[in-house]
Design an enzyme around this catalytic site. Structure first.
Site, PDB file in Angstrom:
ATOM      1  N   HIS A   1       9.809  14.059 -12.088  1.00  0.00           N
ATOM      2  CA  HIS A   1      10.121  14.564 -10.741  1.00  0.00           C
ATOM      3  C   HIS A   1      10.952  13.526  -9.982  1.00  0.00           C
ATOM      4  O   HIS A   1      10.667  12.332 -10.050  1.00  0.00           O
ATOM      5  CB  HIS A   1       8.810  14.858  -9.987  1.00  0.00           C
ATOM      6  CG  HIS A   1       9.029  15.633  -8.726  1.00  0.00           C
ATOM      7  ND1 HIS A   1       9.445  15.037  -7.559  1.00  0.00           N
ATOM      8  CD2 HIS A   1       8.926  16.962  -8.458  1.00  0.00           C
ATOM      9  CE1 HIS A   1       9.565  15.970  -6.620  1.00  0.00           C
ATOM     10  NE2 HIS A   1       9.256  17.150  -7.147  1.00  0.00           N
TER      11      HIS A   1
ATOM     12  N   SER B   1       9.223  24.259   0.505  1.00  0.00           N
ATOM     13  CA  SER B   1      10.656  24.588   0.539  1.00  0.00           C
ATOM     14  C   SER B   1      10.889  26.084   0.741  1.00  0.00           C
ATOM     15  O   SER B   1      11.964  26.589   0.437  1.00  0.00           O
ATOM     16  CB  SER B   1      11.324  24.183  -0.775  1.00  0.00           C
ATOM     17  OG  SER B   1      10.952  22.905  -1.148  1.00  0.00           O
TER      18      SER B   1
ATOM     19  N   THR C   1       3.573  12.566  -3.374  1.00  0.00           N
ATOM     20  CA  THR C   1       3.069  13.138  -2.105  1.00  0.00           C
ATOM     21  C   THR C   1       2.524  14.556  -2.220  1.00  0.00           C
ATOM     22  O   THR C   1       1.742  14.978  -1.365  1.00  0.00           O
ATOM     23  CB  THR C   1       4.179  13.156  -1.043  1.00  0.00           C
ATOM     24  OG1 THR C   1       5.308  13.857  -1.579  1.00  0.00           O
ATOM     25  CG2 THR C   1       4.599  11.763  -0.629  1.00  0.00           C
TER      26      THR C   1
ATOM     27  N   CYS D   1      11.999  11.817   3.101  1.00  0.00           N
ATOM     28  CA  CYS D   1      10.870  12.118   3.995  1.00  0.00           C
ATOM     29  C   CYS D   1      10.127  10.824   4.341  1.00  0.00           C
ATOM     30  O   CYS D   1       9.882   9.996   3.449  1.00  0.00           O
ATOM     31  CB  CYS D   1       9.923  13.087   3.295  1.00  0.00           C
ATOM     32  SG  CYS D   1       8.456  13.402   4.271  1.00  0.00           S
TER      33      CYS D   1
ATOM     34  N   HIS E   1      13.108  13.929  -1.308  1.00  0.00           N
ATOM     35  CA  HIS E   1      12.386  13.255  -2.408  1.00  0.00           C
ATOM     36  C   HIS E   1      12.645  11.751  -2.457  1.00  0.00           C
ATOM     37  O   HIS E   1      11.925  11.023  -3.121  1.00  0.00           O
ATOM     38  CB  HIS E   1      12.859  13.779  -3.764  1.00  0.00           C
ATOM     39  CG  HIS E   1      12.713  15.255  -3.942  1.00  0.00           C
ATOM     40  ND1 HIS E   1      11.551  15.912  -3.700  1.00  0.00           N
ATOM     41  CD2 HIS E   1      13.593  16.186  -4.391  1.00  0.00           C
ATOM     42  CE1 HIS E   1      11.721  17.195  -3.984  1.00  0.00           C
ATOM     43  NE2 HIS E   1      12.945  17.388  -4.384  1.00  0.00           N
TER      44      HIS E   1
ATOM     45  N   GLU F   1      11.064  12.604  -6.930  1.00  0.00           N
ATOM     46  CA  GLU F   1      10.311  11.720  -6.023  1.00  0.00           C
ATOM     47  C   GLU F   1       9.656  10.584  -6.811  1.00  0.00           C
ATOM     48  O   GLU F   1       9.660   9.420  -6.389  1.00  0.00           O
ATOM     49  CB  GLU F   1       9.227  12.516  -5.277  1.00  0.00           C
ATOM     50  CG  GLU F   1       8.430  11.625  -4.327  1.00  0.00           C
ATOM     51  CD  GLU F   1       7.188  12.294  -3.778  1.00  0.00           C
ATOM     52  OE1 GLU F   1       7.210  13.509  -3.520  1.00  0.00           O
ATOM     53  OE2 GLU F   1       6.186  11.579  -3.602  1.00  0.00           O
TER      54      GLU F   1
ATOM     55  N   CYS G   1       0.779  13.650   1.185  1.00  0.00           N
ATOM     56  CA  CYS G   1       1.111  13.841   2.603  1.00  0.00           C
ATOM     57  C   CYS G   1       0.149  14.840   3.253  1.00  0.00           C
ATOM     58  O   CYS G   1      -0.389  15.724   2.582  1.00  0.00           O
ATOM     59  CB  CYS G   1       2.569  14.242   2.776  1.00  0.00           C
ATOM     60  SG  CYS G   1       2.891  15.982   2.617  1.00  0.00           S
TER      61      CYS G   1
ATOM     62  N   SER H   1       9.657  24.210  -8.023  1.00  0.00           N
ATOM     63  CA  SER H   1       9.072  23.419  -6.929  1.00  0.00           C
ATOM     64  C   SER H   1       7.670  22.952  -7.320  1.00  0.00           C
ATOM     65  O   SER H   1       6.773  23.763  -7.560  1.00  0.00           O
ATOM     66  CB  SER H   1       9.023  24.279  -5.662  1.00  0.00           C
ATOM     67  OG  SER H   1       8.034  23.787  -4.786  1.00  0.00           O
TER      68      SER H   1
HETATM   69 FE1  F3S Z   1       7.497  15.161   3.136  1.00  0.00          FE
HETATM   70 FE2  F3S Z   1       5.195  16.202   2.528  1.00  0.00          FE
HETATM   71 FE3  F3S Z   1       7.261  17.725   2.890  1.00  0.00          FE
HETATM   72  S1  F3S Z   1       6.101  14.383   1.671  1.00  0.00           S
HETATM   73  S2  F3S Z   1       8.975  16.514   2.213  1.00  0.00           S
HETATM   74  S3  F3S Z   1       6.268  16.462   4.455  1.00  0.00           S
HETATM   75  S4  F3S Z   1       5.667  18.045   1.373  1.00  0.00           S
END
Ligand code: F3S
Length: 284
Positions: A127, A266, A166, A99, A77, A129, A194, A222
């Site tokens: 959160h 996760s 993300t 990340c 995060h 992040e 992402c 999560s």
């Molecule tokens: Fe990174 Fe996307 Fe996973 S930001 S931690 S690849 S959900």
């Protein structure tokens, strides 16, 4: 009963990388009797957190509880720079598992601020992040917006730059970005959702529309798993957000011909396979 696992289910690249770095830090430092810490759980998955805690990974709620000269793993995060500076001052070794997609959001936030934009960060204010992104710039230069209704109390600005947590959904980004057009004459949107998240959400959207029951596996804490369950529920009311196979109830499957399963970023692949096995073994 037919069971299908959605594409792109389970650990994402960023989580795999963070777990690899945490395990390496434990292997290298347990022998040297150095403690290894994280601030909060390394990932939002209770089973994995338990396994790593048994290997010595210490999760604390406050950095005051970290012994000087220890090893500190930054979660995927990311973190506010001021906290990292404080840890460095106390001679802690920092293993940065932020990340790269989150790092990109940090970089773009700083660049937008340097270019004179007021930043709107779309995401959940609490959160970790979002805390890490928010703290990249002075707090007067950034606002966190989590839903379109939040714009009612948001004042107009000369220039607005948008970045996104993300793991948020494209739908939310589109709705809030459109709403911001009423708040400025200059709007610059950086889509920092992402690719892994987008692909996973697309796969759930597709699969949930053609199964009788959809299971979304992952920690209840999560954010990305909760978003997946919400997306699935829009297509299929028979959606269940479960943490693992122990949450399954036979009653759900009595009249089901086809079951879909997906997992959050996760969620270990073993958990998804264990869910499938338990359904296959049910005597319905
Ligand atoms: Fe990174 Fe996307 Fe996973 S930001 S931690 S690849 S959900």
């Amino acid at each position: 009963m037919d069971i299908e696992i959605a594409d792109n289910s389970g650990y994402c690249f960023g989580v795999k990388r963070a777990l690899k770095l945490a395990r390496k830090a434990l292997d290298e430092n347990n022998a040297r009797h150095k403690k290894v810490y994280t601030l909060g759980s390394i990932i939002h998955n209770p089973g994995v957190v338990q396994e790593l805690s048994e290997k010595g990974l210490m999760s604390v709620k406050d950095i005051k509880d970290i012994e000087e000269g220890s090893v500190f793993v930054v979660r995927s995060h990311g973190m506010p720079p001021a906290i990292l500076d404080e840890l460095k001052k106390k001679n802690n070794i920092i293993i940065d598992a932020t990340c790269p997609f989150v790092k990109k959001a940090h970089k773009r936030t700083k660049k937008l601020a340097a270019d004179g934009f007021h930043i709107v960060l779309i995401g959940d204010n609490d959160h970790p992040e979002v805390c890490g992104i928010r703290e990249q710039v002075d707090k007067s230069r950034i606002s966190v917006i989590n839903k379109i209704e939040d714009l009612a109390s948001f004042d107009s600005k000369a220039k607005i730059g948008v970045v996104v947590q993300t793991t948020q959904t494209m739908e939310k980004l589109k709705v809030i970005a459109c709403g911001l057009l009423d708040k400025t004459r200059e709007l610059y949107v950086v889509n920092t959702i992402c690719d892994t998240t987008k692909n996973r959400q697309d796969a759930v959207r597709e699969l949930s529309g053609r199964v009788d029951i959809m299971l979304v596996a992952g920690g209840k804490n999560s954010a990305n798993t909760t978003h997946l369950a919400d997306i699935s529920r829009q297509k299929n009311p028979n959606t269940f957000h479960i943490e693992n196979k122990d949450d399954l109830l036979e009653d759900w499957f009595k009249n089901a011909g086809k079951v879909g399963i997906s997992g959050g970023a996760s969620t270990p692949e073993e958990d998804i396979l264990a869910i499938r096995k338990k359904i296959e073994d049910m005597e319905l």
